[in-house]
Design a protein around this motif. Structure first.
Motif, PDB file in Angstrom:
ATOM      1  N   GLU A 118       0.851  -1.177   0.000  1.00  0.00           N
ATOM      2  CA  GLU A 118       0.000   0.000   0.000  1.00  0.00           C
ATOM      3  C   GLU A 118       0.895   1.237   0.000  1.00  0.00           C
ATOM      4  O   GLU A 118       1.774   1.370   0.845  1.00  0.00           O
ATOM      5  CB  GLU A 118      -0.898   0.005   1.227  1.00  0.00           C
ATOM      6  N   GLY A 119       0.703   2.095  -0.986  1.00  0.00           N
ATOM      7  CA  GLY A 119       1.551   3.271  -1.128  1.00  0.00           C
ATOM      8  C   GLY A 119       2.776   3.022  -1.994  1.00  0.00           C
ATOM      9  O   GLY A 119       3.567   3.917  -2.212  1.00  0.00           O
ATOM     10  N   THR A 120       2.964   1.818  -2.477  1.00  0.00           N
ATOM     11  CA  THR A 120       4.076   1.387  -3.343  1.00  0.00           C
ATOM     12  C   THR A 120       5.440   1.561  -2.663  1.00  0.00           C
ATOM     13  O   THR A 120       5.543   2.024  -1.531  1.00  0.00           O
ATOM     14  CB  THR A 120       4.066   2.097  -4.718  1.00  0.00           C
ATOM     15  N   TYR A 121       6.484   1.173  -3.391  1.00  0.00           N
ATOM     16  CA  TYR A 121       7.870   1.301  -2.941  1.00  0.00           C
ATOM     17  C   TYR A 121       8.723   1.473  -4.191  1.00  0.00           C
ATOM     18  O   TYR A 121       8.683   0.626  -5.095  1.00  0.00           O
ATOM     19  CB  TYR A 121       8.296   0.044  -2.166  1.00  0.00           C
ATOM     20  N   ASP A 122       9.480   2.545  -4.269  1.00  0.00           N
ATOM     21  CA  ASP A 122      10.323   2.796  -5.440  1.00  0.00           C
ATOM     22  C   ASP A 122      11.314   1.662  -5.649  1.00  0.00           C
ATOM     23  O   ASP A 122      11.987   1.240  -4.709  1.00  0.00           O
ATOM     24  CB  ASP A 122      11.099   4.106  -5.286  1.00  0.00           C
ATOM     25  N   GLY A 123      11.383   1.152  -6.857  1.00  0.00           N
ATOM     26  CA  GLY A 123      12.319   0.093  -7.195  1.00  0.00           C
ATOM     27  C   GLY A 123      11.786  -1.306  -6.975  1.00  0.00           C
ATOM     28  O   GLY A 123      12.483  -2.284  -7.241  1.00  0.00           O
ATOM     29  N   ALA A 124      10.563  -1.437  -6.478  1.00  0.00           N
ATOM     30  CA  ALA A 124       9.995  -2.768  -6.262  1.00  0.00           C
ATOM     31  C   ALA A 124       9.732  -3.446  -7.607  1.00  0.00           C
ATOM     32  O   ALA A 124       9.245  -2.825  -8.542  1.00  0.00           O
ATOM     33  CB  ALA A 124       8.702  -2.668  -5.463  1.00  0.00           C
ATOM     34  N   VAL A 125      10.069  -4.727  -7.692  1.00  0.00           N
ATOM     35  CA  VAL A 125       9.914  -5.503  -8.922  1.00  0.00           C
ATOM     36  C   VAL A 125       8.672  -6.379  -8.803  1.00  0.00           C
ATOM     37  O   VAL A 125       8.496  -7.075  -7.793  1.00  0.00           O
ATOM     38  CB  VAL A 125      11.160  -6.384  -9.163  1.00  0.00           C
ATOM     39  N   GLY A 126       7.802  -6.365  -9.802  1.00  0.00           N
ATOM     40  CA  GLY A 126       6.633  -7.238  -9.829  1.00  0.00           C
ATOM     41  C   GLY A 126       5.643  -6.968  -8.713  1.00  0.00           C
ATOM     42  O   GLY A 126       4.833  -7.820  -8.383  1.00  0.00           O
ATOM     43  N   SER A 127       5.696  -5.795  -8.109  1.00  0.00           N
ATOM     44  CA  SER A 127       4.833  -5.457  -6.979  1.00  0.00           C
ATOM     45  C   SER A 127       3.685  -4.570  -7.434  1.00  0.00           C
ATOM     46  O   SER A 127       3.707  -4.018  -8.535  1.00  0.00           O
ATOM     47  CB  SER A 127       5.647  -4.757  -5.890  1.00  0.00           C
ATOM     48  N   TYR A 128       2.692  -4.423  -6.579  1.00  0.00           N
ATOM     49  CA  TYR A 128       1.514  -3.626  -6.913  1.00  0.00           C
ATOM     50  C   TYR A 128       0.900  -3.047  -5.652  1.00  0.00           C
ATOM     51  O   TYR A 128       1.285  -3.403  -4.533  1.00  0.00           O
ATOM     52  CB  TYR A 128       0.495  -4.482  -7.680  1.00  0.00           C
ATOM     53  N   ASP A 129      -0.063  -2.161  -5.828  1.00  0.00           N
ATOM     54  CA  ASP A 129      -0.791  -1.541  -4.728  1.00  0.00           C
ATOM     55  C   ASP A 129      -2.274  -1.710  -5.008  1.00  0.00           C
ATOM     56  O   ASP A 129      -2.858  -0.963  -5.780  1.00  0.00           O
ATOM     57  CB  ASP A 129      -0.428  -0.060  -4.637  1.00  0.00           C
ATOM     58  N   SER A 130      -2.876  -2.743  -4.413  1.00  0.00           N
ATOM     59  CA  SER A 130      -4.287  -3.040  -4.652  1.00  0.00           C
ATOM     60  C   SER A 130      -4.858  -3.794  -3.452  1.00  0.00           C
ATOM     61  O   SER A 130      -4.204  -4.682  -2.915  1.00  0.00           O
ATOM     62  CB  SER A 130      -4.417  -3.896  -5.917  1.00  0.00           C
ATOM     63  N   PRO A 131      -6.085  -3.466  -3.032  1.00  0.00           N
ATOM     64  CA  PRO A 131      -6.691  -4.217  -1.927  1.00  0.00           C
ATOM     65  C   PRO A 131      -6.786  -5.704  -2.249  1.00  0.00           C
ATOM     66  O   PRO A 131      -7.000  -6.086  -3.397  1.00  0.00           O
ATOM     67  CB  PRO A 131      -8.093  -3.605  -1.801  1.00  0.00           C
ATOM     68  N   GLU A 132      -6.615  -6.536  -1.229  1.00  0.00           N
ATOM     69  CA  GLU A 132      -6.750  -7.988  -1.376  1.00  0.00           C
ATOM     70  C   GLU A 132      -8.103  -8.430  -0.827  1.00  0.00           C
ATOM     71  O   GLU A 132      -8.693  -7.748   0.011  1.00  0.00           O
ATOM     72  CB  GLU A 132      -5.643  -8.726  -0.606  1.00  0.00           C
ATOM     73  N   ASP A 133      -8.564  -9.561  -1.284  1.00  0.00           N
ATOM     74  CA  ASP A 133      -9.777 -10.176  -0.766  1.00  0.00           C
ATOM     75  C   ASP A 133      -9.361 -11.385   0.070  1.00  0.00           C
ATOM     76  O   ASP A 133      -8.724 -12.304  -0.437  1.00  0.00           O
ATOM     77  CB  ASP A 133     -10.686 -10.627  -1.914  1.00  0.00           C
ATOM     78  N   PHE A 134      -9.753 -11.360   1.354  1.00  0.00           N
ATOM     79  CA  PHE A 134      -9.374 -12.418   2.280  1.00  0.00           C
ATOM     80  C   PHE A 134     -10.584 -13.272   2.633  1.00  0.00           C
ATOM     81  O   PHE A 134     -11.723 -12.820   2.589  1.00  0.00           O
ATOM     82  CB  PHE A 134      -8.781 -11.827   3.559  1.00  0.00           C
TER      83      PHE A 134
END
Length: 186
Positions: A118-134
Motif C-alpha cells: 500500500e503506497g508502493t515502494y520505489d524500485g519494487a519488482v513485480g509489486s503492486y498496490d491493490s486491496p486484497e480479498d481475504f
C-alpha cells in the motif's frame, strides 16, 4: 530480549501470528545493537491488529529476509524500518492498512519483489498496490480468495510451506502472504 556471549549466526522467526500487541514506542522485533545476528529471517508470519513503532527494525550491517508475510490492519509508524548498512530481501509479502509499509533509511541493498505494498515502494519488482480479498478478515483469517490480486502472484523462495504447513505453491505460482490457497479451499 536475549543476550549471548558470542554473536548469533541466525535468528529465524517462522509461522508465528502476532496480534493485539501494544508497544507503541518500540518495534516488535528489533535486535539489540550489541548482539546483532549475521542473518535475520522472518517467514510466513501474520501481523494484524498490533500497535507498535514497526513489526521489525533491521538496523544492522547484516542480512535480513522478510518472506511470505502478511502485515495488515496494524497501527504502525512503518511496517518495516531499514537502516544502517543492511541487506534486505523483501519478497511475496502483503502490506495493507498499516500506515507506511517500508521506511528505508539504509545505505545497503534492498530487494523488494512481488509484494502488495500500500503506497508502493520505489524500485519494487513485480509489486503492486491493490486491496486484497481475504477469506475471513473479520476473524483474523487472511488466506487470499481465488480472485484476489495476490493469488498466484508470487515467486519461489526457499520456504515451501505456508503458515499452516500447507505446501507452496498449490497452483502455477506462490500466493503472496503467509497463507497458500489450496484447491480444496474453493
Amino acid at each position: 530480549s536475549y543476550q549471548a556471549d558470542s554473536p548469533i549466526e541466525l535468528i529465524s522467526i517462522n509461522n508465528v501470528i502476532f496480534k493485539e500487541n501494544s508497544i507503541t514506542s518500540k518495534s516488535m522485533i528489533a535486535p539489540l545493537s550489541y548482539n546483532i545476528p549475521k542473518r535475520i529471517y522472518i517467514v510466513n508470519c501474520l501481523f494484524y491488529d498490533n500497535s507498535a513503532l514497526s513489526c521489525i527494525e533491521l538496523n544492522t550491517s547484516k542480512k535480513g529476509k522478510f518472506l511470505n508475510n502478511t502485515v495488515v490492519n496494524n497501527s504502525f509508524g512503518s511496517a518495516l524500518i531499514l537502516s544502517g548498512n543492511s541487506y534486505a530481501s523483501i519478497i511475496n509479502n502483503i502490506f495493507r492498512n498499516s500506515s507506511t509499509a517500508i521506511t528505508d533509511n539504509s545505505t545497503g541493498t534492498t530487494n523488494v519483489s512481488y509484494c502488495n505494498i500500500e503506497g508502493t515502494y520505489d524500485g519494487a519488482v513485480g509489486s503492486y498496490d491493490s486491496p486484497e480479498d481475504f477469506m475471513d478478515e473479520v476473524n483474523g483469517f487472511y488466506r487470499l480468495l481465488n480472485a484476489s490480486p495476490g493469488h498466484e502472484s508470487g515467486i519461489p523462495t526457499a520456504f515451501k510451506w505456508d503458515l499452516e504447513n500447507r505446501i507452496r505453491p498449490d497452483g502455477s505460482a506462490f500466493d503472496l502472504g503467509c497463507y497458500e490457497l489450496q484447491g480444496s479451499d474453493y
